[in-house]
Design an enzyme around this catalytic site. Structure first.
Site, PDB file in Angstrom:
ATOM      1  N   LYS A 120      83.672  -6.834 158.134  1.00  0.00           N
ATOM      2  CA  LYS A 120      84.010  -8.121 157.472  1.00  0.00           C
ATOM      3  C   LYS A 120      84.517  -9.062 158.560  1.00  0.00           C
ATOM      4  O   LYS A 120      84.268 -10.156 158.850  1.00  0.00           O
ATOM      5  CB  LYS A 120      85.125  -7.832 156.815  1.00  0.00           C
ATOM      6  CG  LYS A 120      85.911  -9.133 156.319  1.00  0.00           C
ATOM      7  CD  LYS A 120      87.489  -8.970 155.695  1.00  0.00           C
ATOM      8  CE  LYS A 120      88.559  -8.561 156.327  1.00  0.00           C
ATOM      9  NZ  LYS A 120      89.242  -9.628 157.092  1.00  0.00           N
ATOM     10  N   ASN A 121      85.191  -8.413 159.760  1.00  0.00           N
ATOM     11  CA  ASN A 121      85.759  -9.151 160.787  1.00  0.00           C
ATOM     12  C   ASN A 121      84.518  -9.643 161.776  1.00  0.00           C
ATOM     13  O   ASN A 121      85.035 -10.229 162.831  1.00  0.00           O
ATOM     14  CB  ASN A 121      87.015  -8.576 161.528  1.00  0.00           C
ATOM     15  CG  ASN A 121      88.013  -8.408 160.487  1.00  0.00           C
ATOM     16  OD1 ASN A 121      88.031  -9.337 159.432  1.00  0.00           O
ATOM     17  ND2 ASN A 121      89.098  -7.592 160.596  1.00  0.00           N
ATOM     18  N   ARG A 181     100.967 -17.148 160.840  1.00  0.00           N
ATOM     19  CA  ARG A 181      99.648 -16.930 161.512  1.00  0.00           C
ATOM     20  C   ARG A 181      99.340 -18.042 162.422  1.00  0.00           C
ATOM     21  O   ARG A 181      98.573 -19.057 161.993  1.00  0.00           O
ATOM     22  CB  ARG A 181      98.391 -16.749 160.521  1.00  0.00           C
ATOM     23  CG  ARG A 181      98.687 -15.504 159.526  1.00  0.00           C
ATOM     24  CD  ARG A 181      98.811 -14.108 160.358  1.00  0.00           C
ATOM     25  NE  ARG A 181      97.500 -13.841 160.879  1.00  0.00           N
ATOM     26  CZ  ARG A 181      96.471 -13.183 160.039  1.00  0.00           C
ATOM     27  NH1 ARG A 181      96.778 -12.743 159.000  1.00  0.00           N
ATOM     28  NH2 ARG A 181      95.085 -12.921 160.654  1.00  0.00           N
ATOM     29  N   CYS A 237     100.399 -16.152 155.916  1.00  0.00           N
ATOM     30  CA  CYS A 237      99.678 -15.137 154.927  1.00  0.00           C
ATOM     31  C   CYS A 237     100.754 -14.126 154.666  1.00  0.00           C
ATOM     32  O   CYS A 237     101.686 -14.105 155.048  1.00  0.00           O
ATOM     33  CB  CYS A 237      98.427 -14.828 155.411  1.00  0.00           C
ATOM     34  SG  CYS A 237      98.386 -13.593 156.695  1.00  0.00           S
ATOM     35  N   ARG A 282      88.828  -8.416 149.117  1.00  0.00           N
ATOM     36  CA  ARG A 282      88.536  -9.179 150.149  1.00  0.00           C
ATOM     37  C   ARG A 282      87.932  -8.719 151.342  1.00  0.00           C
ATOM     38  O   ARG A 282      87.042  -9.174 152.046  1.00  0.00           O
ATOM     39  CB  ARG A 282      89.861 -10.060 150.946  1.00  0.00           C
ATOM     40  CG  ARG A 282      90.568 -11.213 150.087  1.00  0.00           C
ATOM     41  CD  ARG A 282      91.613 -11.618 150.740  1.00  0.00           C
ATOM     42  NE  ARG A 282      91.038 -11.938 152.337  1.00  0.00           N
ATOM     43  CZ  ARG A 282      92.059 -11.549 153.438  1.00  0.00           C
ATOM     44  NH1 ARG A 282      93.139 -11.322 152.946  1.00  0.00           N
ATOM     45  NH2 ARG A 282      91.597 -11.712 154.323  1.00  0.00           N
ATOM     46  N   ASP A 294      94.991  -3.016 161.731  1.00  0.00           N
ATOM     47  CA  ASP A 294      94.542  -2.874 160.425  1.00  0.00           C
ATOM     48  C   ASP A 294      94.618  -1.581 159.957  1.00  0.00           C
ATOM     49  O   ASP A 294      94.214  -1.271 158.695  1.00  0.00           O
ATOM     50  CB  ASP A 294      93.050  -3.567 160.455  1.00  0.00           C
ATOM     51  CG  ASP A 294      93.128  -4.928 160.981  1.00  0.00           C
ATOM     52  OD1 ASP A 294      92.103  -5.635 161.203  1.00  0.00           O
ATOM     53  OD2 ASP A 294      94.189  -5.708 160.715  1.00  0.00           O
TER      54      ASP A 294
HETATM   55  C1  EPZ Z   1      91.994 -10.989 163.353  1.00  0.00           C
HETATM   56  O1  EPZ Z   1      92.880 -11.662 162.904  1.00  0.00           O
HETATM   57  C2  EPZ Z   1      91.296 -10.187 162.076  1.00  0.00           C
HETATM   58  N1  EPZ Z   1      90.928 -11.060 160.892  1.00  0.00           N
HETATM   59  C3  EPZ Z   1      92.749  -9.430 161.602  1.00  0.00           C
HETATM   60  O2  EPZ Z   1      92.277  -8.453 160.474  1.00  0.00           O
HETATM   61  C4  EPZ Z   1      93.151  -8.509 162.488  1.00  0.00           C
HETATM   62  O3  EPZ Z   1      94.530  -7.881 162.060  1.00  0.00           O
HETATM   63  C5  EPZ Z   1      93.580  -9.241 163.831  1.00  0.00           C
HETATM   64  O4  EPZ Z   1      92.536  -9.839 164.238  1.00  0.00           O
HETATM   65  C6  EPZ Z   1      94.278  -8.287 165.037  1.00  0.00           C
HETATM   66  O5  EPZ Z   1      93.306  -7.465 165.244  1.00  0.00           O
HETATM   67  C7  EPZ Z   1      89.765 -11.503 161.476  1.00  0.00           C
HETATM   68  O6  EPZ Z   1      89.065 -11.075 162.356  1.00  0.00           O
HETATM   69  C8  EPZ Z   1      89.025 -12.340 160.261  1.00  0.00           C
HETATM   70  P1  EPZ Z   1      94.949 -12.466 166.249  1.00  0.00           P
HETATM   71  P2  EPZ Z   1      93.474 -12.930 163.821  1.00  0.00           P
HETATM   72  O7  EPZ Z   1      94.766 -13.925 166.704  1.00  0.00           O
HETATM   73  O8  EPZ Z   1      92.324 -13.312 164.732  1.00  0.00           O
HETATM   74  C9  EPZ Z   1      99.218 -13.961 167.209  1.00  0.00           C
HETATM   75  C10 EPZ Z   1      92.171  -7.639 158.174  1.00  0.00           C
HETATM   76  O9  EPZ Z   1      92.976  -6.897 157.721  1.00  0.00           O
HETATM   77  N2  EPZ Z   1      98.587 -15.312 167.552  1.00  0.00           N
HETATM   78  O10 EPZ Z   1      94.286 -11.169 167.198  1.00  0.00           O
HETATM   79  O11 EPZ Z   1      94.193 -13.661 163.237  1.00  0.00           O
HETATM   80  C11 EPZ Z   1      99.517 -13.758 165.877  1.00  0.00           C
HETATM   81  O12 EPZ Z   1     100.301 -14.381 165.098  1.00  0.00           O
HETATM   82  C12 EPZ Z   1      92.832  -8.752 159.160  1.00  0.00           C
HETATM   83  O13 EPZ Z   1      90.992  -7.732 158.212  1.00  0.00           O
HETATM   84  C13 EPZ Z   1      99.461 -16.444 167.877  1.00  0.00           C
HETATM   85  O14 EPZ Z   1     100.663 -16.368 168.371  1.00  0.00           O
HETATM   86  O15 EPZ Z   1      94.422 -12.191 164.873  1.00  0.00           O
HETATM   87  C14 EPZ Z   1      99.339 -12.215 165.819  1.00  0.00           C
HETATM   88  O16 EPZ Z   1     100.870 -11.810 165.776  1.00  0.00           O
HETATM   89  C15 EPZ Z   1      94.175  -8.895 159.029  1.00  0.00           C
HETATM   90  N3  EPZ Z   1      98.739 -17.620 168.235  1.00  0.00           N
HETATM   91  C16 EPZ Z   1      98.670 -11.970 167.175  1.00  0.00           C
HETATM   92  O17 EPZ Z   1      98.556 -13.068 167.973  1.00  0.00           O
HETATM   93  C17 EPZ Z   1      97.527 -17.800 167.995  1.00  0.00           C
HETATM   94  O18 EPZ Z   1      97.113 -18.911 168.162  1.00  0.00           O
HETATM   95  C18 EPZ Z   1      97.080 -11.514 166.955  1.00  0.00           C
HETATM   96  O19 EPZ Z   1      96.554 -12.363 166.131  1.00  0.00           O
HETATM   97  C19 EPZ Z   1      96.725 -16.733 167.409  1.00  0.00           C
HETATM   98  C20 EPZ Z   1      97.477 -15.539 167.197  1.00  0.00           C
END
Ligand code: EPZ
Length: 416
Positions: free
Chosen positions: A22-23, A121, A116, A397, A305
């Site tokens: 998915k990701n 997020r 979410c 999802r 995850d």
């Molecule tokens: C991706 O989300 C995945 N989703 C998530 O999978 C996964 O848990 C996550 O990466 C971490 O591996 C998809 O790829 C569609 P991040 P993403 O930006 O990109 C903070 C699932 O279960 N952050 O790496 O949103 C954020 O709050 C889903 O399949 C900022 O502060 O994750 C978090 O604490 C859930 N500012 C951390 O970074 C930003 O601009 C990691 O988030 C962006 C993120």
């Protein structure tokens, strides 16, 4: 869409081909608009989030259709550069379209994705990267108004290795004049798959999988075919299910190297595990032991995850296991529901302590989010009696056919 009804207490046995990731497919679907032509995706999972991305592509004017088992996108007919609020609200990761639309159109308008189930997020890293590449982004009324008349490549540093921000920066950099170098990039395998797709399309991206990614912008592009990598988190889910219930499973099409932190934890808990080039085999008695603290971290650390499903596998283990969730603020929403099955879990901020219990009992529980819902399935399989899991749209999802897959392993599971 009904509830999942699962009769637990049975060992699981069998072999499964793991679905596409998915990701990986979500950023790749956004990337299809970086070519004024056709992209054909194989091994694309049929998920609610994929449906949501297809609705966005169609809104933009692209053709996005299933042709047999392949998902085909024709972005030649793209006419719009905005993503309406109702489509953004369907899937918060739709923010990944921002970089791609800016690259293609030079402007974009979409809603702030909002929070979410996992907590806030933020997208500050996404926006700061795009602004450094030349985008002028105005936030107002919950919408992002972006203009990028002239985007130029440059060096970017992410303050944390955000998966989404890395992907958005790559997609925006493809539309920039000159070279972009992204430092402290996320290293997840799904980003390497995005790079493979973009290079097959004609873009010049290198370094994905490492912390430094380089993009040469404005390359000529051509039609592309791509096979999406397997979903390592779906694989982790099924390994956890068999570990907790007992039995034996072979997962085909999986790169075991992408799951090494998860298989190491399951091995420490007492499972037998073998892996070959593209398969993982696991055997479990179902009687597991507690393991050393599990700390989630950016790849290649333990994946956030997989936190919930590993927790579910350890609910009946001997001893206590400490989990530390370092990525998301609110990723223990599944705990209360697991406790309704008799689990003994204490949460304090980012720390959860799982004390193994003799037995779990089937119960009526509600999926709280995608991976939390999957954890309830894992727990229900090792509980005595019947469980009913509601709000399964969360699970759908990310899992194309979790009940069908588990029935292939002998589980008594149906949708009602
Ligand atoms: C991706 O989300 C995945 N989703 C998530 O999978 C996964 O848990 C996550 O990466 C971490 O591996 C998809 O790829 C569609 P991040 P993403 O930006 O990109 C903070 C699932 O279960 N952050 O790496 O949103 C954020 O709050 C889903 O399949 C900022 O502060 O994750 C978090 O604490 C859930 N500012 C951390 O970074 C930003 O601009 C990691 O988030 C962006 C993120």
């Amino acid at each position: 869409m009904g509830d999942f009804i699962i009769e637990g207490g049975r060992a699981l046995r069998g072999s499964l081909q793991v679905q596409g990731a998915k990701n990986s497919v979500l950023p790749i679907l956004a990337a299809t608009i970086l070519h004024n032509g056709t992209s054909t995706l194989h091994n694309c999972p049929r998920l609610r989030d994929v449906d949501a991305s297809m609705r966005i592509l169609r809104h933009l004017g692209c053709r996005a259709e299933w042709e047999g088992d392949a998902l085909v996108v024709d972005a030649a007919s793209l006419t719009r550069c905005d993503v309406p609020d109702h489509l953004m609200r369907e899937m918060r990761s739709s923010v990944i379209f921002l970089g791609a639309v800016l690259s293609r159109c030079g402007r974009s308008e979409l809603s702030m994705p909002g929070g979410c189930e996992l907590g806030p997020r933020p997208i500050d890293l996404h926006l700061s990267s795009l602004r450094q590449l030349g985008a002028v982004i105005r936030e107002g009324g919950g919408r992002l108004h972006c203009e990028a008349p002239e985007m130029r490549g440059r060096e970017l540093t992410l303050s944390l290795p955000s998966v989404g921000a890395t992907e958005n920066a790559i997609l925006a950099a493809c539309g920039c004049e000159g070279t972009t170098v992204i430092f402290n990039a996320a290293r997840e395998p799904e980003i390497a798959d995005l790079q493979t797709f973009l290079c097959a399309m004609g873009h010049k991206v290198q370094g994905a999988g490492s912390s430094t990614i380089t993009v040469e912008g404005r390359s000529p592009t051509h039609d592309v075919e791509h096979t999406v990598i397997p979903d390592r988190i779906v694989a982790a889910t099924y390994l956890a299910a068999v570990a907790g219930s007992g039995g034996e499973v072979e997962l085909r099409g999986v790169d075991y190297r992408q799951l090494s932190t998860v298989t190491a934890a399951l091995h420490e808990a007492g499972c037998q595990i073998h892996s070959t080039g593209n398969a993982i085999w696991l055997r479990s008695t179902g009687d597991l032991r507690a393991i050393r603290p599990v700390r989630t971290a950016p790849y290649p650390g333990f994946p956030t995850d997989a936190q919930a499903v590993l927790m579910a596998a350890l609910l009946r283990s001997k001893g206590a296991t400490v989990f530390v969730e370092n990525i998301f603020e609110n990723r223990y929403r599944h705990v209360d529901e697991l406790c309704r099955m008799g689990a003994d879990i204490r949460v304090e901020g980012r720390v959860a302590v799982v004390c193994g219990v003799e037995r779990l009992r089937g119960a009526a529980v509600e999926a709280t989010d995608l991976r939390g819902g999957a954890a309830m399935v894992v727990a229900a399989l090792s509980a005595e009696g019947e469980s009913r899991i509601s709000a399964v749209h969360h699970i759908q999802r990310g899992y194309a056919d979790i009940l069908g897959d588990l029935r292939q392993l002998g589980a008594r599971a149906r949708e009602e």
